[in-house]
Design a protein around this motif. Structure first.
Motif, short mmCIF file in Angstrom:
data_model
loop_
_atom_site.label_atom_id
_atom_site.label_comp_id
_atom_site.label_asym_id
_atom_site.label_seq_id
_atom_site.Cartn_x
_atom_site.Cartn_y
_atom_site.Cartn_z
N ARG A 159 0.89 -1.23 0.14
CA ARG A 159 0.00 0.06 0.03
C ARG A 159 0.89 1.27 0.01
O ARG A 159 1.89 1.24 0.41
CB ARG A 159 -1.02 0.04 1.28
N VAL A 160 0.31 2.46 -0.66
CA VAL A 160 0.94 3.45 -0.38
C VAL A 160 -0.19 4.70 0.21
O VAL A 160 -1.35 4.56 -0.07
CB VAL A 160 1.48 4.27 -1.81
N ALA A 161 0.31 5.58 0.84
CA ALA A 161 -0.60 6.67 1.41
C ALA A 161 -1.02 7.45 0.11
O ALA A 161 -0.12 7.90 -0.66
CB ALA A 161 -0.24 7.39 2.64
N ALA A 162 -2.13 8.18 0.21
CA ALA A 162 -2.81 9.07 -0.74
C ALA A 162 -3.05 10.32 0.09
O ALA A 162 -3.93 10.11 0.93
CB ALA A 162 -4.02 8.58 -1.36
N VAL A 163 -2.45 11.49 -0.03
CA VAL A 163 -2.84 12.77 0.59
C VAL A 163 -2.84 13.81 -0.25
O VAL A 163 -2.53 13.83 -1.38
CB VAL A 163 -1.73 13.01 1.69
N SER A 164 -3.58 14.81 0.13
CA SER A 164 -3.94 15.97 -0.62
C SER A 164 -2.30 16.75 -0.98
O SER A 164 -1.44 16.62 0.06
CB SER A 164 -4.94 16.94 0.07
N SER A 165 -2.24 17.19 -2.04
CA SER A 165 -0.96 18.21 -2.17
C SER A 165 -0.87 19.37 -1.57
O SER A 165 0.02 19.70 -1.33
CB SER A 165 -1.08 18.52 -3.99
N ARG A 166 -1.97 19.51 -0.71
CA ARG A 166 -2.30 21.02 0.22
C ARG A 166 -1.79 20.47 1.62
O ARG A 166 -1.66 21.30 2.39
CB ARG A 166 -3.32 21.58 0.18
N GLY A 242 -3.94 16.74 -7.57
CA GLY A 242 -4.19 17.10 -6.41
C GLY A 242 -3.91 16.15 -5.30
O GLY A 242 -4.01 16.72 -4.12
N VAL A 243 -3.44 14.93 -5.75
CA VAL A 243 -3.01 13.98 -4.68
C VAL A 243 -1.50 13.70 -4.83
O VAL A 243 -1.01 13.52 -5.96
CB VAL A 243 -3.84 12.72 -4.98
N VAL A 244 -0.93 13.35 -3.63
CA VAL A 244 0.29 12.84 -3.66
C VAL A 244 0.59 11.38 -3.19
O VAL A 244 -0.34 11.18 -1.89
CB VAL A 244 1.30 13.87 -2.97
N PHE A 245 1.21 10.70 -3.85
CA PHE A 245 1.25 9.30 -3.23
C PHE A 245 2.72 9.14 -2.28
O PHE A 245 3.57 9.41 -2.79
CB PHE A 245 1.15 8.39 -4.17
N ILE A 246 2.41 8.55 -1.26
CA ILE A 246 3.82 8.41 -0.14
C ILE A 246 3.87 6.90 0.20
O ILE A 246 2.88 6.11 0.42
CB ILE A 246 3.64 9.23 1.07
N ALA A 247 4.90 6.54 0.35
CA ALA A 247 5.37 5.12 0.79
C ALA A 247 4.93 4.95 2.18
O ALA A 247 4.88 5.92 2.99
CB ALA A 247 6.73 4.72 0.76
N LEU A 248 4.36 3.86 2.41
CA LEU A 248 3.77 3.45 3.77
C LEU A 248 4.58 2.54 4.45
O LEU A 248 4.99 1.14 3.78
CB LEU A 248 2.34 2.82 3.76
N PRO A 252 -0.63 -3.34 5.72
CA PRO A 252 -0.98 -4.55 5.56
C PRO A 252 -1.07 -4.68 3.77
O PRO A 252 -1.43 -3.68 3.11
CB PRO A 252 -2.38 -4.91 5.93
N LEU A 253 -0.67 -5.81 3.18
CA LEU A 253 -0.55 -5.89 1.77
C LEU A 253 -1.78 -5.81 1.17
O LEU A 253 -3.06 -6.42 1.85
CB LEU A 253 0.02 -7.03 1.40
N VAL A 254 -2.21 -5.66 0.14
CA VAL A 254 -3.64 -5.64 -0.60
C VAL A 254 -3.71 -6.95 -1.62
O VAL A 254 -3.09 -6.73 -2.63
CB VAL A 254 -4.00 -4.42 -1.58
#
Length: 280
Positions: A159-166, A242-248, A252-254
């Motif tokens: 998985r990766v995290a998805a957060v707003s670019s803001r 508008g979304v940034v993906f970040i390593a987690l 848990p795996l998907v």
């Protein structure tokens, strides 16, 4: 007694999954019934095809040769039946991003070996799509509870995290799973793969924002209404300005599951299951 199709399908299911548990789930029969069927086959052939221990199932030398021949026989039979029924297209359901290039390679291999066409059909409710016969088989990253369905897990993704670019998190290179749960979490309740229960009880998010589709999910994250988590492959195939993906870390795996309804499965569905499982 002669060898019957049920013997060959039972044996190939065990040979391919290397598990009586997995094979019985795939065939929708009990493990004792599956064991009896394999024993009948070995008695008919008067030879041992499988070596079974408490932890594993392995093919004997004879079993490996028989498996290769049985696969060819079943493939030709399934395609013959599909042609006689006029089956020329397989409808494949999915809810959102598919792993690339893996999914494309599976579809190409299936079309090359069968001569049939494939059609990808996006459906948020895959269980309903299978039950209505909108699709013949489905890729799912969430539990699909269609009546009388069965499934096989093809592989698991990080998985990766998805957060707003803001968001203040947007500049981070990595975030932990437990830290992610400290923020409001956007949950796609229909086709998402993140649920509060994936966190330990004491670490579960205190604020959940629910939505019904992937499009709503990513729009809410872009609007900085909360954070989310998604498979790594989705971060490249479904990018959003508008979304940034970040390593987690520690997430848990998907699983990516292939789901179908065996009693409705024609030859093309069985061929697709074989091709997809062989590509992992």
């Amino acid at each position: 007694m002669d060898v019957e199709l049920r013997h060959l399908r039972a044996f190939t299911a065990v040979a391919e999954s290397r598990s009586f548990t997995g094979a019985s789930r795939r065939l929708l029969i009990t493990q004792p019934a599956l064991t009896r069927t394999i024993q009948q086959l070995e008695q008919i052939l008067d030879t041992k095809l499988l070596e079974r221990t408490s932890r594993s199932v392995e093919l004997t030398d004879v079993g490996r040769t028989f498996h290769a021949r049985a696969q060819t026989l079943l493939r030709d039979l399934d395609l013959t039946i599909a042609e006689a029924r006029g089956e020329r297209e397989l409808r494949i359901g999915f809810s959102w991003a598919l792993p690339d290039p893996w999914a494309g390679e599976v579809l190409a291999a299936f079309e090359e070996t069968t001569g049939a066409a494939t059609r990808l059909m996006r459906r948020d409710d895959l269980a309903a799509a299978l039950e209505r016969r909108d699709v013949d088989v489905a890729f799912a990253r969430h539990p699909v509870t269609a009546a009388n369905s069965t499934s096989v897990t093809l592989f698991e993704e990080p998985r990766v995290a998805a957060v707003s670019s803001r968001s203040p998190l947007a500049g981070r290179k990595q975030i932990s799973w437990n830290e992610l749960g400290q923020y409001p979490v956007i949950i796609n309740t229909t086709s998402g793969n993140t649920r509060p229960g994936l966190w330990s009880l004491e670490r579960r998010p205190s604020q959940i924002v629910e939505c019904d589709t992937y499009d709503e999910w990513i729009a809410l994250i872009a609007a900085d209404r909360g954070v989310g988590a998604t498979p790594l492959s989705a971060s490249s195939t479904h990018a959003h300005a508008g979304v940034v993906f970040i390593a987690l870390s520690g997430a848990p795996l998907v699983p990516l599951d292939l789901v179908w309804i065996p009693r409705r499965a024609g030859g093309l569905v069985r061929r697709f299951v074989d091709v997809a499982t062989a590509q992992v």
